[in-house]
Design a protein around this motif. Structure first.
Motif, PDB file in Angstrom:
ATOM      1  N   ASN A 129    -103.141  16.434 -62.809  1.00 43.84           N
ATOM      2  CA  ASN A 129    -103.357  17.359 -61.696  1.00 43.84           C
ATOM      3  C   ASN A 129    -104.569  16.973 -60.866  1.00 43.84           C
ATOM      4  O   ASN A 129    -104.538  17.027 -59.639  1.00 43.84           O
ATOM      5  N   ILE A 130    -105.653  16.597 -61.554  1.00 40.61           N
ATOM      6  CA  ILE A 130    -106.858  16.190 -60.828  1.00 40.61           C
ATOM      7  C   ILE A 130    -106.551  14.975 -59.963  1.00 40.61           C
ATOM      8  O   ILE A 130    -106.950  14.908 -58.792  1.00 40.61           O
ATOM      9  N   GLY A 131    -105.817  14.010 -60.530  1.00 38.04           N
ATOM     10  CA  GLY A 131    -105.448  12.834 -59.755  1.00 38.04           C
ATOM     11  C   GLY A 131    -104.604  13.182 -58.542  1.00 38.04           C
ATOM     12  O   GLY A 131    -104.816  12.636 -57.443  1.00 38.04           O
ATOM     13  N   GLU A 132    -103.648  14.099 -58.703  1.00 39.85           N
ATOM     14  CA  GLU A 132    -102.797  14.501 -57.585  1.00 39.85           C
ATOM     15  C   GLU A 132    -103.592  15.253 -56.518  1.00 39.85           C
ATOM     16  O   GLU A 132    -103.377  15.057 -55.317  1.00 39.85           O
ATOM     17  N   ILE A 133    -104.499  16.124 -56.949  1.00 43.85           N
ATOM     18  CA  ILE A 133    -105.359  16.824 -55.990  1.00 43.85           C
ATOM     19  C   ILE A 133    -106.190  15.815 -55.207  1.00 43.85           C
ATOM     20  O   ILE A 133    -106.315  15.891 -53.977  1.00 43.85           O
ATOM     21  N   LEU A 134    -106.761  14.851 -55.930  1.00 43.88           N
ATOM     22  CA  LEU A 134    -107.582  13.815 -55.285  1.00 43.88           C
ATOM     23  C   LEU A 134    -106.769  13.025 -54.261  1.00 43.88           C
ATOM     24  O   LEU A 134    -107.219  12.807 -53.131  1.00 43.88           O
ATOM     25  N   LEU A 135    -105.559  12.600 -54.646  1.00 45.97           N
ATOM     26  CA  LEU A 135    -104.740  11.799 -53.735  1.00 45.97           C
ATOM     27  C   LEU A 135    -104.311  12.603 -52.512  1.00 45.97           C
ATOM     28  O   LEU A 135    -104.274  12.083 -51.397  1.00 45.97           O
ATOM     29  N   GLY A 136    -103.981  13.882 -52.718  1.00 41.72           N
ATOM     30  CA  GLY A 136    -103.620  14.721 -51.580  1.00 41.72           C
ATOM     31  C   GLY A 136    -104.778  14.890 -50.610  1.00 41.72           C
ATOM     32  O   GLY A 136    -104.601  14.810 -49.386  1.00 41.72           O
ATOM     33  N   ALA A 137    -105.962  15.108 -51.155  1.00 34.97           N
ATOM     34  CA  ALA A 137    -107.155  15.255 -50.311  1.00 34.97           C
ATOM     35  C   ALA A 137    -107.456  13.949 -49.582  1.00 34.97           C
ATOM     36  O   ALA A 137    -107.763  13.939 -48.377  1.00 34.97           O
ATOM     37  N   ASN A 138    -107.360  12.833 -50.306  1.00 35.31           N
ATOM     38  CA  ASN A 138    -107.681  11.539 -49.700  1.00 35.31           C
ATOM     39  C   ASN A 138    -106.722  11.205 -48.561  1.00 35.31           C
ATOM     40  O   ASN A 138    -107.127  10.623 -47.545  1.00 35.31           O
ATOM     41  N   ALA A 139    -105.442  11.571 -48.715  1.00 37.65           N
ATOM     42  CA  ALA A 139    -104.465  11.292 -47.655  1.00 37.65           C
ATOM     43  C   ALA A 139    -104.845  12.013 -46.364  1.00 37.65           C
ATOM     44  O   ALA A 139    -104.793  11.432 -45.276  1.00 37.65           O
ATOM     45  N   ALA A 140    -105.239  13.285 -46.486  1.00 35.32           N
ATOM     46  CA  ALA A 140    -105.628  14.050 -45.293  1.00 35.32           C
ATOM     47  C   ALA A 140    -106.916  13.515 -44.688  1.00 35.32           C
ATOM     48  O   ALA A 140    -107.059  13.423 -43.460  1.00 35.32           O
ATOM     49  N   LEU A 141    -107.881  13.158 -45.527  1.00 34.41           N
ATOM     50  CA  LEU A 141    -109.154  12.627 -45.028  1.00 34.41           C
ATOM     51  C   LEU A 141    -108.950  11.272 -44.362  1.00 34.41           C
ATOM     52  O   LEU A 141    -109.564  10.970 -43.329  1.00 34.41           O
ATOM     53  N   SER A 142    -108.088  10.450 -44.952  1.00 33.01           N
ATOM     54  CA  SER A 142    -107.832   9.124 -44.390  1.00 33.01           C
ATOM     55  C   SER A 142    -107.242   9.212 -42.987  1.00 33.01           C
ATOM     56  O   SER A 142    -107.621   8.447 -42.093  1.00 33.01           O
ATOM     57  N   LEU A 143    -106.330  10.159 -42.785  1.00 29.81           N
ATOM     58  CA  LEU A 143    -105.742  10.336 -41.450  1.00 29.81           C
ATOM     59  C   LEU A 143    -106.796  10.686 -40.411  1.00 29.81           C
ATOM     60  O   LEU A 143    -106.660  10.345 -39.234  1.00 29.81           O
ATOM     61  N   ALA A 144    -107.850  11.369 -40.861  1.00 37.58           N
ATOM     62  CA  ALA A 144    -108.938  11.765 -39.949  1.00 37.58           C
ATOM     63  C   ALA A 144    -110.059  10.739 -39.921  1.00 37.58           C
ATOM     64  O   ALA A 144    -111.101  10.975 -39.316  1.00 37.58           O
ATOM     65  N   ASP A 145    -109.846   9.585 -40.590  1.00 36.29           N
ATOM     66  CA  ASP A 145    -110.835   8.503 -40.642  1.00 36.29           C
ATOM     67  C   ASP A 145    -112.123   8.927 -41.356  1.00 36.29           C
ATOM     68  O   ASP A 145    -113.213   8.531 -40.963  1.00 36.29           O
ATOM     69  N   PHE A 146    -111.974   9.734 -42.404  1.00 37.22           N
ATOM     70  CA  PHE A 146    -113.111  10.111 -43.245  1.00 37.22           C
ATOM     71  C   PHE A 146    -112.987   9.412 -44.587  1.00 37.22           C
ATOM     72  O   PHE A 146    -111.884   9.174 -45.084  1.00 37.22           O
ATOM     73  N   GLN A 147    -114.134   9.091 -45.178  1.00 39.23           N
ATOM     74  CA  GLN A 147    -114.174   8.525 -46.515  1.00 39.23           C
ATOM     75  C   GLN A 147    -114.303   9.640 -47.544  1.00 39.23           C
ATOM     76  O   GLN A 147    -114.878  10.689 -47.263  1.00 39.23           O
ATOM     77  N   MET A 148    -113.780   9.403 -48.754  1.00 44.54           N
ATOM     78  CA  MET A 148    -113.961  10.334 -49.861  1.00 44.54           C
ATOM     79  C   MET A 148    -114.987   9.755 -50.830  1.00 44.54           C
ATOM     80  O   MET A 148    -114.929   8.568 -51.172  1.00 44.54           O
ATOM     81  N   VAL A 149    -115.894  10.605 -51.282  1.00 45.95           N
ATOM     82  CA  VAL A 149    -116.894  10.218 -52.281  1.00 45.95           C
ATOM     83  C   VAL A 149    -116.657  11.063 -53.528  1.00 45.95           C
ATOM     84  O   VAL A 149    -116.769  12.297 -53.469  1.00 45.95           O
ATOM     85  N   CYS A 150    -116.282  10.440 -54.645  1.00 46.80           N
ATOM     86  CA  CYS A 150    -115.995  11.176 -55.880  1.00 46.80           C
ATOM     87  C   CYS A 150    -117.276  11.427 -56.665  1.00 46.80           C
ATOM     88  O   CYS A 150    -118.040  10.492 -56.926  1.00 46.80           O
ATOM     89  N   LEU A 151    -117.490  12.671 -57.059  1.00 49.83           N
ATOM     90  CA  LEU A 151    -118.681  13.083 -57.800  1.00 49.83           C
ATOM     91  C   LEU A 151    -118.225  13.884 -59.009  1.00 49.83           C
ATOM     92  O   LEU A 151    -117.682  14.977 -58.860  1.00 49.83           O
ATOM     93  N   ILE A 152    -118.435  13.347 -60.208  1.00 46.67           N
ATOM     94  CA  ILE A 152    -117.973  14.001 -61.439  1.00 46.67           C
ATOM     95  C   ILE A 152    -119.159  14.649 -62.140  1.00 46.67           C
ATOM     96  O   ILE A 152    -120.178  13.998 -62.380  1.00 46.67           O
ATOM     97  N   ILE A 153    -119.017  15.924 -62.467  1.00 43.65           N
ATOM     98  CA  ILE A 153    -120.084  16.668 -63.136  1.00 43.65           C
ATOM     99  C   ILE A 153    -119.676  16.925 -64.577  1.00 43.65           C
ATOM    100  O   ILE A 153    -118.747  17.686 -64.852  1.00 43.65           O
TER     101      ILE A 153
END
Length: 340
Positions: free
Chosen positions: A87-111
């Motif tokens: 689920n975490i991977g799918e959430i990440l990929l869904g978010a990254n797809a939307a950010l990529s379309l807007a030309d934004f980078q994703m920065v992963c931060l694990i706590i």
């Protein structure tokens, strides 16, 4: 002055202007897609950019705009679970797809520790990201308070009870848990237990509440095995505890598909057939559900959609739009298979 012969000098706007025979201001307007440039000049500049190998310095541009063009993706989970939980991977990929379309980078931060919390808090305070998407936040989470204090555009996947007015995207965990438990009871099960995970966050607590609602007078608190994470190993542990508490158990609601997969392993160990002796249902409709034997009856959680909508919410806030009041809730149909 000694130069590094192995490093090629980066082409600049000045180089493009000389090559195209125009001013630096005209080159800047073309690069930034501004008007008031003739078609002939635009063609000449684009050709010059290709010849000299010019690449825009986004770091310098972002410094001027006070934007990083990056969005943080914060996950409050142990490192091992980050890799195990689809689920975490799918959430990440869904978010990254939307950010990529807007030309934004994703920065992963694990706590995964207090040290991680302090490090991420400093990182956010340093302005290295323009906004954040937060997964699995707990109640009284210091990162949530930092986000609130900084006024960062944000979207939480899930809805911790102390989130106040910060935006979120989620599902109705309580109603979904009620629906899948009710469906399990409709198969004739009467000694039904639950492996309840992650009770320190809204999803786990709400799934237990929905299970309790559905059982009504049949609810027995002794038939709730509490485990810390949505993990396979916790499912094995929780199922063993339920069988020890009630050998005649005939139904189990596992708080996630990974937990359900672990429960199936423990039932096999104990010589109990599924669904003949015990009906088992899970939650998520993740890859775990299709790895199980028998295939797992479960609640479909649109994980990629959650990530996509969370990213879109952050991007909308960066454009100056107000987030949706009351958050965004996605639908969660039951997927009925062979395990119950």
């Amino acid at each position: 002055m000694v130069t590094n012969p192995g490093r090629r000098r980066r082409a600049t706007i000045h180089d493009v202007a000389l090559e195209a025979g125009v001013s630096r201001g005209t080159v800047s307007r073309v690069i930034n897609d501004e008007p008031y440039v003739s078609a002939e000049a635009r063609i000449a500049i684009e050709a010059a950019i290709e010849r000299v190998g010019y690449v825009p310095n986004t770091a310098a541009r972002n410094l001027v705009m006070q934007r990083s063009q990056a969005v943080g993706f914060i996950v409050h989970e142990p490192h091992s679970l980050f890799l195990e939980d689809p689920n975490i991977g799918e959430i990440l990929l869904g978010a990254n797809a939307a950010l990529s379309l807007a030309d934004f980078q994703m920065v992963c931060l694990i706590i995964d520790s207090e040290r991680d919390t302090d490090r991420v808090a400093r990182y956010l305070s340093g302005g290295f990201v323009d906004g954040v998407i937060v997964v699995s936040a707990r109640k009284n989470d210091p990162i949530t308070r930092i986000i609130e204090k900084l006024g960062l555009p944000s979207a939480f996947v899930g809805h911790p009870p102390d989130l106040r007015r910060l935006p979120f995207v989620g599902i109705d965990n309580r109603s979904s848990a009620f629906a899948i438990t009710e469906r399990l009871l409709a198969t004739g099960r009467r000694r039904v237990g639950m492996i309840a995970s992650a009770l320190d966050r809204d999803s786990g607590a709400d799934r237990l509440a929905g299970f309790t609602d559905a059982l009504g007078p049949l609810f027995d608190p002794a038939l709730v095995a509490r485990v810390p994470f949505y993990a396979y190993a916790d499912g094995v542990k929780g199922m063993r505890a339920l069988l020890a508490a009630e050998p005649e158990l005939d139904g189990v609601f596992a708080a996630s598909d990974a937990v359900a997969a672990g429960a199936l392993e423990a039932l096999r160990e104990a010589g109990r057939s599924v669904p003949g002796d015990v009906g088992v249902v899970g939650f998520d409709d993740s890859a775990w559900a299709l790895r199980c034997q028998p295939l797992l009856s479960t609640v479909h959680q649109p994980a990629a959609g959650l990530g996509e909508r969370a990213a879109e919410s952050v991007l909308a806030q960066l454009r100056g739009e107000e987030p949706e009041l009351g958050g965004i809730l996605l639908t969660t149909p039951i997927v009925w298979r062979d395990s119950a």
